[in-house]
Design a protein around this motif. Sequence first.
Motif, mmCIF file in Angstrom:
data_model
loop_
_atom_site.group_PDB
_atom_site.id
_atom_site.type_symbol
_atom_site.label_atom_id
_atom_site.label_comp_id
_atom_site.label_asym_id
_atom_site.label_seq_id
_atom_site.Cartn_x
_atom_site.Cartn_y
_atom_site.Cartn_z
ATOM 1 N N THR A 100 0.829 -1.204 0.000
ATOM 2 C CA THR A 100 0.000 0.000 0.000
ATOM 3 C C THR A 100 0.866 1.257 0.000
ATOM 4 O O THR A 100 2.005 1.250 0.475
ATOM 5 N N ARG A 101 0.296 2.343 -0.490
ATOM 6 C CA ARG A 101 1.018 3.611 -0.470
ATOM 7 C C ARG A 101 1.193 4.129 0.963
ATOM 8 O O ARG A 101 2.108 4.893 1.241
ATOM 9 N N GLN A 102 0.300 3.706 1.848
ATOM 10 C CA GLN A 102 0.442 4.075 3.255
ATOM 11 C C GLN A 102 1.743 3.512 3.824
ATOM 12 O O GLN A 102 2.416 4.162 4.643
ATOM 13 N N VAL A 103 2.117 2.317 3.385
ATOM 14 C CA VAL A 103 3.383 1.711 3.817
ATOM 15 C C VAL A 103 4.562 2.513 3.272
ATOM 16 O O VAL A 103 5.566 2.714 3.956
ATOM 17 N N ALA A 104 4.451 2.981 2.032
ATOM 18 C CA ALA A 104 5.513 3.809 1.452
ATOM 19 C C ALA A 104 5.694 5.097 2.250
ATOM 20 O O ALA A 104 6.824 5.556 2.478
ATOM 21 N N VAL A 105 4.575 5.681 2.699
ATOM 22 C CA VAL A 105 4.638 6.885 3.530
ATOM 23 C C VAL A 105 5.289 6.559 4.873
ATOM 24 O O VAL A 105 6.100 7.333 5.395
ATOM 25 N N LEU A 106 4.949 5.406 5.432
ATOM 26 C CA LEU A 106 5.527 4.968 6.694
ATOM 27 C C LEU A 106 7.043 4.824 6.573
ATOM 28 O O LEU A 106 7.799 5.263 7.449
ATOM 29 N N ALA A 107 7.496 4.215 5.479
ATOM 30 C CA ALA A 107 8.934 4.047 5.247
ATOM 31 C C ALA A 107 9.615 5.409 5.152
ATOM 32 O O ALA A 107 10.733 5.599 5.664
ATOM 33 N N TYR A 108 8.942 6.374 4.519
ATOM 34 C CA TYR A 108 9.486 7.728 4.403
ATOM 35 C C TYR A 108 9.633 8.371 5.777
ATOM 36 O O TYR A 108 10.702 8.905 6.124
ATOM 37 N N GLN A 109 8.562 8.344 6.580
ATOM 38 C CA GLN A 109 8.615 9.087 7.832
ATOM 39 C C GLN A 109 9.596 8.475 8.826
ATOM 40 O O GLN A 109 10.270 9.195 9.562
ATOM 41 N N LEU A 110 9.720 7.150 8.844
ATOM 42 C CA LEU A 110 10.693 6.518 9.726
ATOM 43 C C LEU A 110 12.129 6.796 9.257
ATOM 44 O O LEU A 110 13.013 7.111 10.061
ATOM 45 N N GLY A 111 12.359 6.695 7.956
ATOM 46 C CA GLY A 111 13.693 6.943 7.418
ATOM 47 C C GLY A 111 14.117 8.384 7.579
ATOM 48 O O GLY A 111 15.257 8.684 7.956
ATOM 49 N N ASP A 112 13.188 9.302 7.330
ATOM 50 C CA ASP A 112 13.498 10.721 7.423
ATOM 51 C C ASP A 112 13.705 11.156 8.864
ATOM 52 O O ASP A 112 14.694 11.810 9.201
ATOM 53 N N GLY A 113 12.776 10.783 9.750
ATOM 54 C CA GLY A 113 12.815 11.293 11.113
ATOM 55 C C GLY A 113 13.927 10.734 11.968
ATOM 56 O O GLY A 113 14.632 11.474 12.663
ATOM 57 N N LEU A 114 14.133 9.425 11.915
ATOM 58 C CA LEU A 114 15.037 8.792 12.873
ATOM 59 C C LEU A 114 16.507 8.972 12.528
ATOM 60 O O LEU A 114 17.357 8.999 13.423
ATOM 61 N N THR A 115 16.846 9.100 11.249
ATOM 62 C CA THR A 115 18.255 9.327 10.905
ATOM 63 C C THR A 115 18.681 10.765 11.174
ATOM 64 O O THR A 115 19.877 11.073 11.154
ATOM 65 N N ASN A 116 17.715 11.651 11.450
ATOM 66 C CA ASN A 116 18.067 13.009 11.867
ATOM 67 C C ASN A 116 18.867 13.001 13.163
ATOM 68 O O ASN A 116 19.492 14.002 13.519
ATOM 69 N N LEU A 117 18.838 11.872 13.872
ATOM 70 C CA LEU A 117 19.537 11.771 15.149
ATOM 71 C C LEU A 117 21.038 11.591 14.995
ATOM 72 O O LEU A 117 21.777 11.737 15.965
ATOM 73 N N ILE A 118 21.497 11.280 13.780
ATOM 74 C CA ILE A 118 22.918 10.958 13.636
ATOM 75 C C ILE A 118 23.588 11.599 12.421
ATOM 76 O O ILE A 118 24.803 11.772 12.411
ATOM 77 N N VAL A 119 22.839 11.973 11.376
ATOM 78 C CA VAL A 119 23.500 12.496 10.173
ATOM 79 C C VAL A 119 24.195 13.821 10.482
ATOM 80 O O VAL A 119 23.587 14.723 11.061
ATOM 81 N N PRO A 120 25.465 13.973 10.118
ATOM 82 C CA PRO A 120 26.197 15.202 10.424
ATOM 83 C C PRO A 120 25.790 16.380 9.545
ATOM 84 O O PRO A 120 26.347 17.465 9.672
#
Length: 505
Positions: free
Chosen positions: A438-458
């Motif tokens: 589903t496209r909802q899953v694609a959105v989920l993958a986006y928000q998890l990938g975008d939000g959580l890596t903000n914790l470490i990317v320089p």
Amino acid sequence: MEKQKKKTIQMPHTYVIIFAVVVLCAVLTYLIPVGSFQTQEISYMMGDTEKTRTVIVADSFTYAVDEAGNRVRSGVPLFGTEDFGGQGMLNYVFEGLTSGDKNGSAVGIVAFILVIGGAFGIVMRTGAVDAGIHAMIRKTKGREIILIPVLFTLFSLGGAVFGMGEEAIPFAMVIVPLTIAMGYDAVVAVCVTYVATQIGFGTSWMNPFGLAIAQGIAGVPVLSGAGFRIVMWAVFTLAGVLFTMAYARKIKKNPQSSVAYESDAYYRNQMAQSDAAAAPFTLGQGLVLVSILVTIVWTVWGVVVEGYYIPEIASQFFVMGLVAGIIGCIFHLNGMRPSDMASSFQSGAADLVGAALVVGMAQGIVIVLGGTDPTTPSVMNTILYTLGNLLSGVPGVLAAWLMYVFQSLFNFVVVSGSGQAALTMPIMAPLADLAGITRQVAVLAYQLGDGLTNLIVPTSGCLLGVLGVARLEWGKWAKFQIKMQGMLFVLSTIFVVVAVMIGFA
């Protein structure tokens, strides 16, 4: 006998890491041909309001070719030329610092960091924060640990409800000395402020700056799927709280095991020289703390109700610093005079110049790759197109997981949540259809990938701003954060897989 010193891997300075990435990206511009997309305007409803967004057309990518039909490789020069708009590899710092506008990266965030630093320089000069910290320590003696779940949950809610991010920088200025005074370290303060906001941001059910935009672009009903996401937010927030509390207990027992032990000496020395521990808490100090609380309430109201962003928030905290300085002069807090307000503002801003410079340097990476304009031929566009193609033809669960990994990696160069949504979701949404998810899953993958890596990317200006407040180098932070990042990666994988299995829609 000679003492043998253990050899430890020394993490390079943040500036060195970013420069190495810039050089690598410059090399890629000589190897990868440039390409571009066509764009279109789309509309979507958010409540009763119609929103519009310019997005790329998924199947419109074309390589730039020369007169002979060969693909063009636009290698970035060492120094800027007219053909490259004055942009070159070795002027990435200047070009990065002057890019964008007052509402975003980089010049807006740089100004925001400096104004916030100056305002809190005045506040800290009054001594009210030190006095308040010691008063709180006296009241919570032996129960300091309860502050961690309370603060973490509140900041996580801020990230989930109104996309709190840059706002964590001024809060960290108060909470860093608080956690150190309580026997913890600056890492704990960064966790309960910035880390918490990004966990909330990445698992939100109503974030207007990331989730809503991604759903609108993907053609999914805006703010749908709230039940699943609320459960996800609760699980991630609880995991973050438990991880932070376990780390805090470890530091309480052995402060020298902290990656921030050396840098925290600045705050420990300040407290050792302060008379606030024994001195009574005064009316003037209380009024300064009230001004901070009023500013916090004012900021939350402005963001949620009026849509305030970087320029308005910076002005709000400038007013806070001005009011705190006036109170300090009236009540003669720490012998404060009007001239001290000016010098304190200057020194407070100076403390965060290093963090502000990193924001511009990180933006220089994007500039070297050609920027984020999808209609202008660039290496960035080619990378986006190539990575998107790698996901096509991959079945089900694996496709969803690879989308999550892709969004996590892409966040290294495009840290903006809304910008990443506009660039990637027009490609990810059709790929989800082809993979049978589903496209909802694609959105989920986006928000998890975008939000959580903000914790470490320089390359995250917000992260580096908070680390600047904490006087903590990115390398030392990464040494701690990599363990939490591993935990969050496993949790994200589980939720993406579960979402696919239940047909999350």
